[in-house]
Design a protein around this motif. Sequence first.
Motif, PDB file in Angstrom:
ATOM      1  N   GLY A   1    -103.638  13.368  -2.855  1.00 34.78           N
ATOM      2  CA  GLY A   1    -103.283  13.407  -4.265  1.00 34.78           C
ATOM      3  C   GLY A   1    -102.060  14.256  -4.504  1.00 34.78           C
ATOM      4  O   GLY A   1    -101.717  15.140  -3.701  1.00 34.78           O
ATOM      5  N   SER A   2    -101.381  13.988  -5.610  1.00 35.84           N
ATOM      6  CA  SER A   2    -100.129  14.702  -5.897  1.00 35.84           C
ATOM      7  C   SER A   2    -100.055  15.183  -7.344  1.00 35.84           C
ATOM      8  O   SER A   2     -98.975  15.482  -7.850  1.00 35.84           O
ATOM      9  N   GLY A   3    -101.217  15.287  -8.012  1.00 34.84           N
ATOM     10  CA  GLY A   3    -101.246  15.715  -9.408  1.00 34.84           C
ATOM     11  C   GLY A   3    -101.160  17.222  -9.586  1.00 34.84           C
ATOM     12  O   GLY A   3    -100.768  17.958  -8.672  1.00 34.84           O
ATOM     13  N   GLY A   4    -101.567  17.699 -10.791  1.00 36.51           N
ATOM     14  CA  GLY A   4    -101.429  19.104 -11.140  1.00 36.51           C
ATOM     15  C   GLY A   4    -102.170  20.052 -10.225  1.00 36.51           C
ATOM     16  O   GLY A   4    -101.614  21.054  -9.764  1.00 36.51           O
ATOM     17  N   VAL A   5    -103.451  19.769  -9.930  1.00 38.48           N
ATOM     18  CA  VAL A   5    -104.209  20.673  -9.075  1.00 38.48           C
ATOM     19  C   VAL A   5    -103.687  20.631  -7.646  1.00 38.48           C
ATOM     20  O   VAL A   5    -103.714  21.634  -6.928  1.00 38.48           O
TER      21      VAL A   5
ATOM     22  N   ARG B   1    -100.550   7.548  -3.466  1.00 34.50           N
ATOM     23  CA  ARG B   1    -100.488   6.091  -3.608  1.00 34.50           C
ATOM     24  C   ARG B   1     -99.099   5.647  -4.040  1.00 34.50           C
ATOM     25  O   ARG B   1     -98.735   4.494  -3.894  1.00 34.50           O
ATOM     26  N   ASN B   2     -98.327   6.588  -4.599  1.00 30.67           N
ATOM     27  CA  ASN B   2     -96.954   6.287  -5.002  1.00 30.67           C
ATOM     28  C   ASN B   2     -96.029   7.302  -4.341  1.00 30.67           C
ATOM     29  O   ASN B   2     -95.699   8.347  -4.899  1.00 30.67           O
ATOM     30  N   VAL B   3     -95.635   7.009  -3.106  1.00 33.69           N
ATOM     31  CA  VAL B   3     -94.828   7.935  -2.298  1.00 33.69           C
ATOM     32  C   VAL B   3     -93.497   8.251  -2.979  1.00 33.69           C
ATOM     33  O   VAL B   3     -93.050   9.400  -2.993  1.00 33.69           O
TER      34      VAL B   3
ATOM     35  N   GLU C   1     -92.255  18.679   0.414  1.00 31.12           N
ATOM     36  CA  GLU C   1     -93.038  18.476   1.622  1.00 31.12           C
ATOM     37  C   GLU C   1     -93.018  17.002   2.037  1.00 31.12           C
ATOM     38  O   GLU C   1     -92.517  16.151   1.305  1.00 31.12           O
ATOM     39  N   CYS C   2     -93.600  16.736   3.211  1.00 30.26           N
ATOM     40  CA  CYS C   2     -93.660  15.376   3.734  1.00 30.26           C
ATOM     41  C   CYS C   2     -94.674  14.559   2.933  1.00 30.26           C
ATOM     42  O   CYS C   2     -95.856  14.895   2.890  1.00 30.26           O
ATOM     43  N   ILE C   3     -94.214  13.517   2.290  1.00 32.24           N
ATOM     44  CA  ILE C   3     -95.079  12.628   1.505  1.00 32.24           C
ATOM     45  C   ILE C   3     -95.367  11.389   2.338  1.00 32.24           C
ATOM     46  O   ILE C   3     -94.439  10.736   2.826  1.00 32.24           O
ATOM     47  N   ILE C   4     -96.635  11.065   2.495  1.00 35.60           N
ATOM     48  CA  ILE C   4     -97.001   9.886   3.273  1.00 35.60           C
ATOM     49  C   ILE C   4     -97.968   9.017   2.476  1.00 35.60           C
ATOM     50  O   ILE C   4     -98.592   9.470   1.517  1.00 35.60           O
ATOM     51  N   SER C   5     -98.093   7.781   2.904  1.00 37.57           N
ATOM     52  CA  SER C   5     -99.026   6.852   2.259  1.00 37.57           C
ATOM     53  C   SER C   5    -100.395   6.984   2.924  1.00 37.57           C
ATOM     54  O   SER C   5    -100.543   7.614   3.976  1.00 37.57           O
ATOM     55  N   TYR C   6    -101.396   6.374   2.312  1.00 32.74           N
ATOM     56  CA  TYR C   6    -102.735   6.405   2.886  1.00 32.74           C
ATOM     57  C   TYR C   6    -102.789   5.648   4.209  1.00 32.74           C
ATOM     58  O   TYR C   6    -103.582   5.978   5.096  1.00 32.74           O
ATOM     59  N   GLN C   7    -101.935   4.655   4.371  1.00 34.83           N
ATOM     60  CA  GLN C   7    -101.882   3.911   5.639  1.00 34.83           C
ATOM     61  C   GLN C   7    -101.326   4.804   6.754  1.00 34.83           C
ATOM     62  O   GLN C   7    -101.832   4.810   7.880  1.00 34.83           O
ATOM     63  N   GLU C   8    -100.303   5.592   6.420  1.00 32.39           N
ATOM     64  CA  GLU C   8     -99.698   6.485   7.419  1.00 32.39           C
ATOM     65  C   GLU C   8    -100.648   7.604   7.822  1.00 32.39           C
ATOM     66  O   GLU C   8    -100.552   8.156   8.923  1.00 32.39           O
ATOM     67  N   LEU C   9    -101.582   7.961   6.933  1.00 29.95           N
ATOM     68  CA  LEU C   9    -102.533   9.033   7.217  1.00 29.95           C
ATOM     69  C   LEU C   9    -103.397   8.714   8.434  1.00 29.95           C
ATOM     70  O   LEU C   9    -103.846   9.624   9.140  1.00 29.95           O
ATOM     71  N   LEU C  10    -103.617   7.455   8.702  1.00 33.55           N
ATOM     72  CA  LEU C  10    -104.434   7.052   9.851  1.00 33.55           C
ATOM     73  C   LEU C  10    -103.871   7.561  11.166  1.00 33.55           C
ATOM     74  O   LEU C  10    -104.592   7.703  12.154  1.00 33.55           O
TER      75      LEU C  10
END
Length: 366
Positions: free
Chosen positions: A222-226, A247-249, A258-267
């Motif tokens: 997640g990339s929101g406020g918290v 979900r929206n890189v 920082e490094c932003i990745i998608s959920y697919q890349e997390l695998l």
Amino acid sequence: MKELEEIRKEIDRVDKNITELFEERMKLVIKVAEYKKENNVPIIDSKREKNVIEKNIKYLKDDRYSEVLEEFYINLMELSKKLEKKQIYSKKNENLSTSIYGLIGGKLGHSYSPYIHKLIMEKVSLNGIYNLFELPEKKVKGALETFKIINCGGLNVTIPYKVDVMKNLNEISDEAKKIGAVNTIKFSQNGMSGFNTDYIGFGKMLKKFKIEIKDKVCVVLGSGGVAKAVVQYLKDNFAGKIYIVSRNVQRASKDYDECIISYQELLKINGDVIVNCTPVGMSPEIDTSPVSKEVVSKFSSALDLIYNPIETLFLKYAKDSGIKAVNGLYMLVSQAVASQEIWNDISISEDIANEIYDKLEGKIKS
């Protein structure tokens, strides 16, 4: 029998001395209360209480009594605070008013904040009430001005106003500036000041559950406020590598270095700590998880900032994989404690936070 009677006579003699000393102590407590009343000093002083206990335990000649003496002084200081509160908040005090605290947000639903703050105020002898204020965006600025006029004790801020309220504040703390979000507002003669106690609460949670982040590979879902508060804490405390999963890189890349990745890349990632900062898995949608069990099993610790349910599917994956699983309940309590500390310029012991945490956990489970 005669020997027992003699011992009891000795106890009576000691009790008489204790009573005389107790009366002397309470007279001094009243003097302290009068000083606090005149100088607007909070009743609670956790550091002082801890020092008193530690100091008096050292006076013991027999260490066998240390645990009992500690309990004695805890109870004695509770009685002292009760007397101070009675002295300060007596009916003769016509200036006494109940401080108003609260949470402002868009859709608050069911919140445990009033319950938590009620317990905190009872523990530290503060006179106040905590309410929920559900506001549309167009009324936030006007509401803040109203709270300022009525001398509000303090406010917490939640979605979706953590960023928007910043433009209405006179001062913003360093950590809130770096995070770019405020969740706590303090009112004073200088106006309104903003803080971020999510940052503090997350740190307290890591400490309580002994989760190391220095030089570790950390993944934030997640990339929101918290998430911003979590990422800033990880950066400030020397995490080795931080991945933010969104979900929206492209959009998240505008808010983070920082490094932003998608959920697919997390695998492809193997790491140490994975933190869920999304609402996925929150009650009532408890049969969902932001990531699969396969992903969770690649880490040594899994933290879910959700606290209802106590065990999300995400955390169940962690437990089933034999890794440490921690929910967001302690963070919730700790950020509330930090808010009260900021609003009232006091220090609250971790023992109080732990006790409230235990009560809230039992309440949610029941």
